[in-house]
Design a protein around this motif. Structure first.
Motif, PDB file in Angstrom:
ATOM      1  N   TYR A  18       0.644  25.140  15.570  1.00 43.44           N
ATOM      2  CA  TYR A  18       1.316  26.582  15.090  1.00 43.44           C
ATOM      3  C   TYR A  18       2.720  26.273  15.090  1.00 43.44           C
ATOM      4  N   LEU A  19       3.285  27.063  14.000  1.00 40.79           N
ATOM      5  CA  LEU A  19       4.608  26.956  13.558  1.00 40.79           C
ATOM      6  C   LEU A  19       5.824  27.160  14.361  1.00 40.79           C
ATOM      7  N   SER A  20       5.364  28.246  15.572  1.00 42.14           N
ATOM      8  CA  SER A  20       6.353  28.650  16.364  1.00 42.14           C
ATOM      9  C   SER A  20       6.512  28.027  17.535  1.00 42.14           C
ATOM     10  N   GLU A  21       5.690  27.000  17.598  1.00 39.30           N
ATOM     11  CA  GLU A  21       5.645  26.126  18.742  1.00 39.30           C
ATOM     12  C   GLU A  21       5.973  24.723  18.637  1.00 39.30           C
ATOM     13  N   ASN A  22       6.362  24.146  17.425  1.00 41.20           N
ATOM     14  CA  ASN A  22       6.694  22.890  17.286  1.00 41.20           C
ATOM     15  C   ASN A  22       7.444  22.699  15.869  1.00 41.20           C
ATOM     16  N   ALA A  23       8.699  22.382  16.335  1.00 38.36           N
ATOM     17  CA  ALA A  23       9.775  22.238  15.362  1.00 38.36           C
ATOM     18  C   ALA A  23       9.588  20.991  14.294  1.00 38.36           C
ATOM     19  N   THR A  24       9.105  20.165  14.682  1.00 38.02           N
ATOM     20  CA  THR A  24       8.584  18.836  13.874  1.00 38.02           C
ATOM     21  C   THR A  24       7.853  19.327  12.679  1.00 38.02           C
ATOM     22  N   LEU A  25       6.692  20.154  13.153  1.00 36.67           N
ATOM     23  CA  LEU A  25       5.841  20.574  12.276  1.00 36.67           C
ATOM     24  C   LEU A  25       6.483  21.543  11.168  1.00 36.67           C
ATOM     25  N   ARG A  26       7.349  22.461  11.837  1.00 33.20           N
ATOM     26  CA  ARG A  26       8.052  23.635  10.994  1.00 33.20           C
ATOM     27  C   ARG A  26       8.672  22.698   9.804  1.00 33.20           C
ATOM     28  N   TYR A  27       9.489  21.950  10.158  1.00 34.16           N
ATOM     29  CA  TYR A  27      10.337  21.058   9.294  1.00 34.16           C
ATOM     30  C   TYR A  27       9.364  20.503   8.146  1.00 34.16           C
ATOM     31  N   LEU A  28       8.248  20.016   8.650  1.00 26.25           N
ATOM     32  CA  LEU A  28       7.303  19.438   7.613  1.00 26.25           C
ATOM     33  C   LEU A  28       6.683  20.270   6.654  1.00 26.25           C
ATOM     34  N   VAL A  29       6.292  21.569   7.333  1.00 26.85           N
ATOM     35  CA  VAL A  29       5.471  22.514   6.710  1.00 26.85           C
ATOM     36  C   VAL A  29       6.520  23.183   5.356  1.00 26.85           C
ATOM     37  N   PHE A  30       7.350  23.631   5.987  1.00 24.50           N
ATOM     38  CA  PHE A  30       8.524  24.338   5.036  1.00 24.50           C
ATOM     39  C   PHE A  30       8.935  23.105   3.989  1.00 24.50           C
ATOM     40  N   ALA A  31       9.037  21.934   4.436  1.00 24.61           N
ATOM     41  CA  ALA A  31       9.537  20.837   3.336  1.00 24.61           C
ATOM     42  C   ALA A  31       8.282  20.988   2.420  1.00 24.61           C
ATOM     43  N   ALA A  32       7.184  20.966   2.501  1.00 27.86           N
ATOM     44  CA  ALA A  32       5.934  20.994   1.621  1.00 27.86           C
ATOM     45  C   ALA A  32       5.999  22.000   0.766  1.00 27.86           C
ATOM     46  N   LEU A  33       6.154  23.239   1.535  1.00 25.76           N
ATOM     47  CA  LEU A  33       5.984  24.437   0.613  1.00 25.76           C
ATOM     48  C   LEU A  33       7.340  24.541  -0.352  1.00 25.76           C
ATOM     49  N   TYR A  34       8.614  23.983  -0.018  1.00 23.80           N
ATOM     50  CA  TYR A  34       9.747  24.008  -0.921  1.00 23.80           C
ATOM     51  C   TYR A  34       9.357  22.920  -1.941  1.00 23.80           C
ATOM     52  N   VAL A  35       8.500  21.883  -1.796  1.00 22.01           N
ATOM     53  CA  VAL A  35       8.364  20.944  -2.886  1.00 22.01           C
ATOM     54  C   VAL A  35       7.444  21.834  -3.859  1.00 22.01           C
ATOM     55  N   CYS A  36       6.357  22.554  -3.357  1.00 25.17           N
ATOM     56  CA  CYS A  36       5.544  23.079  -4.126  1.00 25.17           C
ATOM     57  C   CYS A  36       6.341  24.443  -4.803  1.00 25.17           C
ATOM     58  N   GLU A  37       7.420  24.906  -4.482  1.00 27.42           N
ATOM     59  CA  GLU A  37       8.245  25.664  -5.181  1.00 27.42           C
ATOM     60  C   GLU A  37       9.021  24.986  -6.265  1.00 27.42           C
ATOM     61  N   GLY A  38       9.475  23.818  -6.232  1.00 20.62           N
ATOM     62  CA  GLY A  38      10.178  23.029  -6.855  1.00 20.62           C
ATOM     63  C   GLY A  38       9.755  22.574  -8.157  1.00 20.62           C
ATOM     64  N   ILE A  39       8.130  22.177  -8.117  1.00 19.04           N
ATOM     65  CA  ILE A  39       7.617  21.610  -9.330  1.00 19.04           C
ATOM     66  C   ILE A  39       7.724  22.652 -10.726  1.00 19.04           C
ATOM     67  N   PRO A  40       7.212  23.794 -10.565  1.00 22.97           N
ATOM     68  CA  PRO A  40       7.300  24.642 -11.617  1.00 22.97           C
ATOM     69  C   PRO A  40       8.868  24.868 -12.173  1.00 22.97           C
ATOM     70  N   ILE A  41       9.613  25.144 -11.129  1.00 19.56           N
ATOM     71  CA  ILE A  41      11.054  25.138 -11.394  1.00 19.56           C
ATOM     72  C   ILE A  41      11.448  24.157 -12.367  1.00 19.56           C
ATOM     73  N   GLY A  42      11.176  22.779 -11.874  1.00 18.72           N
ATOM     74  CA  GLY A  42      11.463  21.831 -12.497  1.00 18.72           C
ATOM     75  C   GLY A  42      11.352  21.456 -14.013  1.00 18.72           C
ATOM     76  N   ILE A  43       9.973  21.996 -14.108  1.00 22.82           N
ATOM     77  CA  ILE A  43       9.608  21.960 -15.595  1.00 22.82           C
ATOM     78  C   ILE A  43      10.113  23.280 -16.536  1.00 22.82           C
ATOM     79  N   THR A  44      10.122  24.454 -15.963  1.00 23.42           N
ATOM     80  CA  THR A  44      10.348  25.726 -16.612  1.00 23.42           C
ATOM     81  C   THR A  44      11.998  25.917 -16.824  1.00 23.42           C
ATOM     82  N   PHE A  45      12.711  25.607 -16.028  1.00 20.52           N
ATOM     83  CA  PHE A  45      14.007  25.829 -15.974  1.00 20.52           C
ATOM     84  C   PHE A  45      14.685  24.604 -16.334  1.00 20.52           C
ATOM     85  N   TYR A  46      14.211  23.417 -16.356  1.00 20.34           N
ATOM     86  CA  TYR A  46      15.030  22.092 -16.787  1.00 20.34           C
ATOM     87  C   TYR A  46      14.623  21.400 -17.721  1.00 20.34           C
TER      88      TYR A  46
END
Length: 444
Positions: A18-46
């Protein structure tokens, strides 16, 4: 091990998802979600602008393509209130939107790879790129809103460093890998390969829940958490009334204006990079993607490891002012040393330094925007600031296209340095402490 101890360990194991109860998990999950955001941006914008530049597509056409695919990122504010207002709350306030947006991102990104004759079909690239940005920006709204809801204030600078660093690394690696694949296996196969990575990463929002007891999927058992019920607004009138209260505050208005200027600075320089290096310095798109990827990884990596910590120590506003000053100085200095542009090390150094400073500035501004956002309208308010930033990112390429053919390259860099110079004086007037005190006294 007795039965009571076993039950305790099982309960502790469940708590960890549960993200609300685990700081380490929050960091890891948000990092993975932002990697997913970055992939199409890297292609389309750069990757695509550099590829188009290498194939002699005009600077005006490339700038137009970048501006069009930037539009959804600049109009996120129209989507954010819908995300704040409507959600199957039993699955969490923002998580369902993340899942739906990522499905759309997978489909649109796959479609991008099947644009026929892409080098002669800029309009086709614009349309598919626009759809990718639409779903990507929707996902971004939901992720940021969930971050504002779940991440405590004292962890926000560090979390933003990890999140933004992950996005930068994701887009830089996709730029490098995508450019290599486009040159080796062709445009369609390259985009399809990267789409599979995005498809795999959808498992992250599917598995991890915001709060204890929520549904994993619509057909599974669970119910809305009390925290989500309390924060959720169920009427449009209430949502816009609360939004209006916050947006008319001086700090909100000043930050919004500042975000337009810093976004314009980013958009101006980042559309300049591939055109300047490929068409003026005679680099290949591979040369550019390698250097830009290295620069992005340096900026993103430093941001993840130390960016948030440094910003916490110095303070978001003070750090932002320092970084804006340095950015203006670096861009101006590069414009003054045009005789050294054929020295590869000089250009490498400029690109790396710009990316490092710009990444840290983005983290500082994200932390500032998150800090002054009210949890009741987290997605809408935070998205307004990001919308202003992305509006600037549209304006930046437009300004570049307007002046590039009329001025010499050193003069273009001087214009690029003027934008953060003006932003400095805007951010200097922000009063975060007074704003937070005002938020504490707000009522619905």
């Amino acid at each position: 091990m007795n039965q009571k101890a076993i039950r305790y360990e099982l309960a502790d194991l469940k708590q960890k998802v549960y993200l609300s109860e685990n700081a380490t998990l929050r960091y890891l999950v948000f990092a993975a979600l932002y990697v997913c955001e970055g992939i199409p941006i890297g292609i389309t914008f750069y990757a695509i602008p550099a590829w188009l530049a290498m194939n002699e597509v005009s600077a005006v056409s490339i700038a137009a393509y970048v501006s069009i695919i930037s539009i959804p990122w600049s109009f996120k504010f129209f989507i954010a209130p819908i995300i704040d207002r409507y959600t199957p709350i039993a699955m969490g306030r923002k998580r369902p939107w993340i899942i739906v947006a990522q499905i759309g991102l997978i489909i649109s990104f796959l479609s991008f790879g099947f644009v026929s004759e892409p080098l002669g079909n800029i309009q086709g690239l614009m349309i598919c790129g626009f759809l990718i940005s639409l779903f990507g920006s929707t996902q971004d709204i939901a992720i940021d809103g969930m971050a504002v809801d779940i991440i405590p204030i004292h962890q926000q600078a560090r979390a933003n460093g990890i999140m933004w660093g992950s996005r930068i690394i994701g887009q830089s690696l996709s730029l490098l890998l995508g450019t290599t694949l486009i040159n080796i296996v062709g445009f369609t196969n390259a985009i399809t390969s990267l789409s599979l990575i995005i498809a795999f990463l959808i498992l992250v929002p599917i598995y991890f829940r915001e709060h204890r007891g929520e549904k994993l999927m619509p057909w599974t058992k669970g119910k809305a958490s009390e925290v989500s019920k309390k924060a959720q607004l169920t009427e449009w009138k209430s949502l816009f009334k609360n939004l209006g209260k916050v947006l008319i505050l001086p700090t909100s208005l000043i930050l919004s204006l500042g975000m337009i200027f810093t976004g314009a600075s980013t958009g101006f320089i980042e559309v300049l990079f591939p055109i300047f290096t490929v068409q003026e310095l005679n680099w290949t798109n591979t040369d550019y993607s390698q250097v830009y990827s290295i620069a992005s990884v340096v900026g993103g990596g430093f941001s993840m490891v130390a960016g948030g910590v440094i910003i916490d120590f110095i303070g978001t506003k003070k750090m932002a002012l320092i970084l804006i000053s340095l950015l203006a100085l670096v861009i101006l200095s590069f414009g003054l040393i045009s005789n050294s542009w054929q020295n590869i090390s000089t250009v490498y150094g400029f690109i790396i330094l710009f990316n490092l400073l710009n990444t840290l500035l983005t983290v500082a501004l994200l932390a500032m925007a998150m800090k002054i956002s009210w949890h009741k309208i987290s997605a809408s308010q935070f998205t307004l600031y990001m919308t202003c930033n992305n509006l600037g990112i549209i304006i930046g390429p437009w300004l570049f296209g307007l002046i590039q053919e009329k001025l010499q390259w050193n003069q273009v860099f001087f214009c690029g340095a003027a934008i953060p110079f003006f932003a400095f004086f805007i951010y200097k007037t922000i009063n975060i402490k007074k704003h937070l005190t005002t938020l504490e006294n707000l009522t619905e």
